[in-house]
Design an enzyme around this catalytic site. Sequence first.
Site, PDB file in Angstrom:
ATOM      1  N   CYS A 108      39.123  41.146  44.023  1.00 37.48           N
ATOM      2  CA  CYS A 108      39.760  40.363  42.958  1.00 37.48           C
ATOM      3  C   CYS A 108      41.197  40.083  43.402  1.00 37.48           C
ATOM      4  O   CYS A 108      41.521  40.236  44.588  1.00 37.48           O
ATOM      5  CB  CYS A 108      39.683  41.075  41.610  1.00 37.48           C
ATOM      6  SG  CYS A 108      40.557  42.641  41.529  1.00 37.48           S
TER       7      CYS A 108
ATOM      8  N   ARG B 231      39.564  44.228  37.880  1.00 37.92           N
ATOM      9  CA  ARG B 231      38.140  43.904  38.007  1.00 37.92           C
ATOM     10  C   ARG B 231      37.436  44.561  39.193  1.00 37.92           C
ATOM     11  O   ARG B 231      36.367  45.166  39.029  1.00 37.92           O
ATOM     12  CB  ARG B 231      37.962  42.374  38.088  1.00 37.92           C
ATOM     13  CG  ARG B 231      38.333  41.661  36.811  1.00 37.92           C
ATOM     14  CD  ARG B 231      38.472  40.174  37.036  1.00 37.92           C
ATOM     15  NE  ARG B 231      39.609  39.862  37.909  1.00 37.92           N
ATOM     16  CZ  ARG B 231      39.911  38.660  38.360  1.00 37.92           C
ATOM     17  NH1 ARG B 231      39.147  37.641  38.025  1.00 37.92           N
ATOM     18  NH2 ARG B 231      40.957  38.474  39.124  1.00 37.92           N
TER      19      ARG B 231
ATOM     20  N   ASP C 257      39.800  36.976  34.446  1.00 33.73           N
ATOM     21  CA  ASP C 257      40.774  38.031  34.685  1.00 33.73           C
ATOM     22  C   ASP C 257      41.265  38.648  33.368  1.00 33.73           C
ATOM     23  O   ASP C 257      41.904  37.965  32.565  1.00 33.73           O
ATOM     24  CB  ASP C 257      41.964  37.441  35.451  1.00 33.73           C
ATOM     25  CG  ASP C 257      42.774  38.521  36.127  1.00 33.73           C
ATOM     26  OD1 ASP C 257      42.735  39.666  35.637  1.00 33.73           O
ATOM     27  OD2 ASP C 257      43.429  38.217  37.132  1.00 33.73           O
TER      28      ASP C 257
END
Length: 156
Positions: free
Chosen positions: A8, A14, A121
């Site tokens: 990420c 994440r 996100d």
Amino acid sequence: MFCVCFVCLGNICRSPMAEAVFTRMCKESGMTGVKVKSRGTLESEKGRPVYMPAAKVLKDNGYDFVHFSVTLTKKDVDDAGLVLVMDSSNYYDVLKIGGAAAQGKVKKLGAFTKSGNDIEDPWYTGDFERTFSEIKEGCEGFAYFLRANHAGQIYG
Ligand code: 4NP
């Protein structure tokens, strides 16, 4: 060893969640030949621990996971059997960092969910529970894909 690298932007929300979830999935389903890691493309986050709200969601869901952000290198891409990214921006960053080696081995984790959407996100959405459940669904779909397509490489 078949290496799966989750990527990420910051490697503090994440991709560490994905690493924690998928590591456990591999263990529980006997995929002993899979090495799981996570990386970020944003160098400024290097060395930072998992962001507190992401760590809390992991803990609330039974994962005791400690990780400090590591920046993605070309070697990580070279070493990976597959690189799983969260969104289009990560996708292009991995291609930039990995060069030709990245062609054909980068996939979006969200492609393994019912919606097929990118994993947004949570740094911006603020909804870490939703992110966790999307990542879990993606990891389940991805595990199915690995068993179907890489059976010869994932069982130690
Ligand atoms: P992640 O979230 O890519 O899921 O780890 C982010 C973490 C940090 C930043 C952006 C996204 N940041 O801009 O510092």
